[in-house]
Write a protein that holds these residues in place. Structure first.
Motif, PDB file in Angstrom:
ATOM      1  N   SER A 178       0.825  -1.215   0.000  1.00  0.00           N
ATOM      2  CA  SER A 178       0.000   0.000   0.000  1.00  0.00           C
ATOM      3  C   SER A 178       0.857   1.262   0.000  1.00  0.00           C
ATOM      4  N   ASP A 179       1.890   1.287   0.857  1.00  0.00           N
ATOM      5  CA  ASP A 179       2.765   2.464   0.950  1.00  0.00           C
ATOM      6  C   ASP A 179       3.478   2.758  -0.363  1.00  0.00           C
ATOM      7  N   ASN A 180       3.651   1.723  -1.196  1.00  0.00           N
ATOM      8  CA  ASN A 180       4.338   1.893  -2.476  1.00  0.00           C
ATOM      9  C   ASN A 180       3.364   1.909  -3.652  1.00  0.00           C
ATOM     10  N   ASP A 181       2.073   2.130  -3.344  1.00  0.00           N
ATOM     11  CA  ASP A 181       1.027   2.225  -4.365  1.00  0.00           C
ATOM     12  C   ASP A 181       1.005   1.018  -5.306  1.00  0.00           C
ATOM     13  N   ILE A 182       1.222  -0.158  -4.748  1.00  0.00           N
ATOM     14  CA  ILE A 182       1.175  -1.393  -5.518  1.00  0.00           C
ATOM     15  C   ILE A 182      -0.208  -1.995  -5.349  1.00  0.00           C
ATOM     16  N   ASN A 183      -0.952  -2.030  -6.432  1.00  0.00           N
ATOM     17  CA  ASN A 183      -2.320  -2.528  -6.392  1.00  0.00           C
ATOM     18  C   ASN A 183      -2.425  -3.993  -6.761  1.00  0.00           C
ATOM     19  N   SER A 184      -1.439  -4.525  -7.474  1.00  0.00           N
ATOM     20  CA  SER A 184      -1.467  -5.928  -7.865  1.00  0.00           C
ATOM     21  C   SER A 184      -1.323  -6.795  -6.624  1.00  0.00           C
ATOM     22  N   LYS A 185      -2.031  -7.872  -6.609  1.00  0.00           N
ATOM     23  CA  LYS A 185      -1.954  -8.809  -5.485  1.00  0.00           C
ATOM     24  C   LYS A 185      -1.348 -10.132  -5.927  1.00  0.00           C
ATOM     25  N   ILE A 186      -0.601 -10.109  -7.055  1.00  0.00           N
ATOM     26  CA  ILE A 186       0.100 -11.304  -7.528  1.00  0.00           C
ATOM     27  C   ILE A 186       1.592 -11.054  -7.350  1.00  0.00           C
ATOM     28  N   ILE A 187       2.194 -11.830  -6.477  1.00  0.00           N
ATOM     29  CA  ILE A 187       3.582 -11.618  -6.071  1.00  0.00           C
ATOM     30  C   ILE A 187       4.415 -12.841  -6.449  1.00  0.00           C
ATOM     31  N   ARG A 188       5.457 -12.620  -7.258  1.00  0.00           N
ATOM     32  CA  ARG A 188       6.355 -13.710  -7.647  1.00  0.00           C
ATOM     33  C   ARG A 188       7.565 -13.753  -6.719  1.00  0.00           C
ATOM     34  N   ILE A 189       7.908 -14.955  -6.295  1.00  0.00           N
ATOM     35  CA  ILE A 189       9.143 -15.190  -5.549  1.00  0.00           C
ATOM     36  C   ILE A 189      10.201 -15.596  -6.567  1.00  0.00           C
ATOM     37  N   ASN A 190      11.317 -14.873  -6.586  1.00  0.00           N
ATOM     38  CA  ASN A 190      12.407 -15.069  -7.551  1.00  0.00           C
ATOM     39  C   ASN A 190      13.704 -15.404  -6.849  1.00  0.00           C
ATOM     40  N   LEU A 191      14.578 -16.083  -7.564  1.00  0.00           N
ATOM     41  CA  LEU A 191      15.965 -16.225  -7.140  1.00  0.00           C
ATOM     42  C   LEU A 191      16.695 -15.016  -7.702  1.00  0.00           C
ATOM     43  N   ALA A 192      17.172 -14.137  -6.817  1.00  0.00           N
ATOM     44  CA  ALA A 192      17.833 -12.910  -7.254  1.00  0.00           C
ATOM     45  C   ALA A 192      19.293 -13.157  -7.613  1.00  0.00           C
ATOM     46  N   GLY A 193      19.897 -14.177  -7.029  1.00  0.00           N
ATOM     47  CA  GLY A 193      21.289 -14.479  -7.329  1.00  0.00           C
ATOM     48  C   GLY A 193      21.904 -15.354  -6.258  1.00  0.00           C
ATOM     49  N   MET A 194      23.138 -15.745  -6.526  1.00  0.00           N
ATOM     50  CA  MET A 194      23.901 -16.562  -5.577  1.00  0.00           C
ATOM     51  C   MET A 194      25.146 -15.778  -5.175  1.00  0.00           C
ATOM     52  N   GLY A 195      25.459 -15.832  -3.903  1.00  0.00           N
ATOM     53  CA  GLY A 195      26.641 -15.141  -3.401  1.00  0.00           C
ATOM     54  C   GLY A 195      27.342 -15.974  -2.357  1.00  0.00           C
ATOM     55  N   CYS A 196      28.275 -15.382  -1.669  1.00  0.00           N
ATOM     56  CA  CYS A 196      29.030 -16.094  -0.643  1.00  0.00           C
ATOM     57  C   CYS A 196      28.130 -16.642   0.462  1.00  0.00           C
ATOM     58  N   GLY A 197      27.023 -15.957   0.722  1.00  0.00           N
ATOM     59  CA  GLY A 197      26.098 -16.400   1.759  1.00  0.00           C
ATOM     60  C   GLY A 197      25.039 -17.353   1.250  1.00  0.00           C
ATOM     61  N   GLY A 198      25.137 -17.753  -0.015  1.00  0.00           N
ATOM     62  CA  GLY A 198      24.140 -18.640  -0.595  1.00  0.00           C
ATOM     63  C   GLY A 198      23.147 -17.865  -1.438  1.00  0.00           C
ATOM     64  N   PRO A 199      21.954 -18.422  -1.627  1.00  0.00           N
ATOM     65  CA  PRO A 199      20.979 -17.787  -2.507  1.00  0.00           C
ATOM     66  C   PRO A 199      20.341 -16.557  -1.876  1.00  0.00           C
TER      67      PRO A 199
END
Length: 108
Positions: free
Chosen positions: A19-40
């Motif tokens: 709401s604070d970011n004016d996002i009206n969509s209620k469909i949220i995708r979970i993504n793998l953003a990348g892999m680093g030293c700490g894992g995914p």
């Protein structure tokens, strides 16, 4: 099948973030953003469901994730400030051990 675990308090915090970011969509995708030293590292984006996705709806929010990502990391947990005193955190249930980069030789 619910592959996302989120408490009522965190769901309220998550909805406030949308709401604070004016996002009206209620469909949220979970993504793998990348892999680093700490894992995914994972992130969320607004998206539409694809054929290769699985979905679950909690309250009025639909979470989607690719079947491949779910097979690799399992279910996901979203924690909020009430649980960790840090804010919203997304993490997989099946987090692999060790880091994910090859540049440090595992010394991180």
């Amino acid at each position: 099948m619910n592959f996302v675990t989120i408490s009522n308090e965190t769901l309220t915090e998550f909805k406030k973030l949308l709401s604070d970011n004016d996002i009206n969509s209620k469909i949220i995708r979970i993504n793998l953003a990348g892999m680093g030293c700490g894992g995914p590292t994972f992130n969320i984006v607004i998206d539409e469901q694809k054929e290769s996705d699985i979905s679950c709806t909690i309250d009025d929010i639909t979470f989607i994730v690719s079947d491949d990502l779910h097979e690799k990391f399992g279910d996901f947990i979203i924690e909020g400030t009430a649980e960790n005193n840090k804010g919203l955190i997304l993490r997989p249930v099946n987090k692999p051990s060790g880091g994910g980069c090859g540049s440090c030789g595992g010394g991180c």
